[in-house]
Design a protein around this motif. Structure first.
Motif, mmCIF file in Angstrom:
data_model
loop_
_atom_site.group_PDB
_atom_site.id
_atom_site.type_symbol
_atom_site.label_atom_id
_atom_site.label_comp_id
_atom_site.label_asym_id
_atom_site.label_seq_id
_atom_site.Cartn_x
_atom_site.Cartn_y
_atom_site.Cartn_z
ATOM 1 N N SER A 48 35.717 34.729 38.215
ATOM 2 C CA SER A 48 35.623 33.614 37.267
ATOM 3 C C SER A 48 35.345 34.116 35.847
ATOM 4 N N LEU A 49 34.617 35.221 35.719
ATOM 5 C CA LEU A 49 34.412 35.815 34.395
ATOM 6 C C LEU A 49 35.734 36.323 33.826
ATOM 7 N N VAL A 50 36.515 36.954 34.673
ATOM 8 C CA VAL A 50 37.809 37.496 34.249
ATOM 9 C C VAL A 50 38.732 36.368 33.794
ATOM 10 N N VAL A 125 32.532 42.960 33.062
ATOM 11 C CA VAL A 125 33.079 42.324 31.873
ATOM 12 C C VAL A 125 31.993 42.312 30.805
ATOM 13 N N GLY A 126 32.279 42.954 29.683
ATOM 14 C CA GLY A 126 31.332 42.989 28.574
ATOM 15 C C GLY A 126 31.290 41.659 27.842
ATOM 16 N N SER A 127 30.269 41.462 27.050
ATOM 17 C CA SER A 127 30.121 40.203 26.312
ATOM 18 C C SER A 127 31.257 39.981 25.310
ATOM 19 N N ASN A 128 31.917 41.065 24.887
ATOM 20 C CA ASN A 128 33.036 40.946 23.945
ATOM 21 C C ASN A 128 34.393 40.972 24.651
ATOM 22 N N ARG A 132 35.361 47.224 32.306
ATOM 23 C CA ARG A 132 35.160 48.501 32.996
ATOM 24 C C ARG A 132 35.681 48.257 34.404
ATOM 25 N N LEU A 133 36.749 48.977 34.737
ATOM 26 C CA LEU A 133 37.420 48.792 36.020
ATOM 27 C C LEU A 133 37.026 49.888 36.994
ATOM 28 N N TYR A 134 36.823 49.491 38.233
ATOM 29 C CA TYR A 134 36.580 50.430 39.323
ATOM 30 C C TYR A 134 37.835 50.396 40.189
ATOM 31 N N ILE A 135 38.597 51.493 40.132
ATOM 32 C CA ILE A 135 39.892 51.509 40.821
ATOM 33 C C ILE A 135 39.916 52.591 41.880
ATOM 34 N N TYR A 136 40.796 52.408 42.843
ATOM 35 C CA TYR A 136 41.003 53.421 43.874
ATOM 36 C C TYR A 136 42.449 53.790 43.877
#
Length: 136
Positions: A48-50, A125-128, A132-136
């Motif tokens: 929901s943030l995204v 998700v930063g305030s701006n 920062r993605l965590y990927i595999y």
């Protein structure tokens, strides 16, 4: 003397194992591992943030498939540990990936960096709007 000390310190940093990591891949440190666990476990709620992101000024990537540096006293997760965790939270991860794909701003930011949405297992998700993605 001070200039020599600075030069030696710089040389040590350049020759360190972290500097020799695979280009474009961040090794998972202990703190990154803890943050990745949190991001994977809360992937569904972070969807929901995204969805509300309107601008992505930067994207950071932590590759969970790259082994971190292990010391004698560390308790770092391995790539296999992340796979097990991701299997437990597949529903939330799928919701996050759908949200990334549905938001044109995040989709474009990932496309611009050649990051397949299906590889994203977690996000901060930063305030701006920074991701920062965590990927595999």
């Amino acid at each position: 003397m001070k200039a020599l000390r600075i030069l030696l310190t710089a040389a040590l940093l350049v020759a360190s194992p972290v500097a020799m990591a695979i280009h474009g891949s961040a090794q998972v440190s202990e703190i990154d591992g803890q943050m990745a666990v949190s991001a994977i476990m809360s992937a569904g709620t972070r969807a929901s943030l995204v969805a509300n992101v309107t601008h992505v000024p930067s994207v950071g990537v932590i590759r969970l498939s790259v082994r971190g540096m292990r010391g004698a006293e560390t308790h770092m997760l391995t790539p296999e540990d992340f796979k097990i965790l991701a299997r437990k939270y597949t529903g939330g991860i799928a919701r996050l990936q759908r949200s990334l794909a549905a938001n044109p701003v995040t989709r474009e930011a990932l496309d611009r960096r050649n990051i397949a949405i299906g590889r994203v297992w977690g996000v901060q998700v930063g305030s701006n709007g920074a991701l920062r993605l965590y990927i595999y």
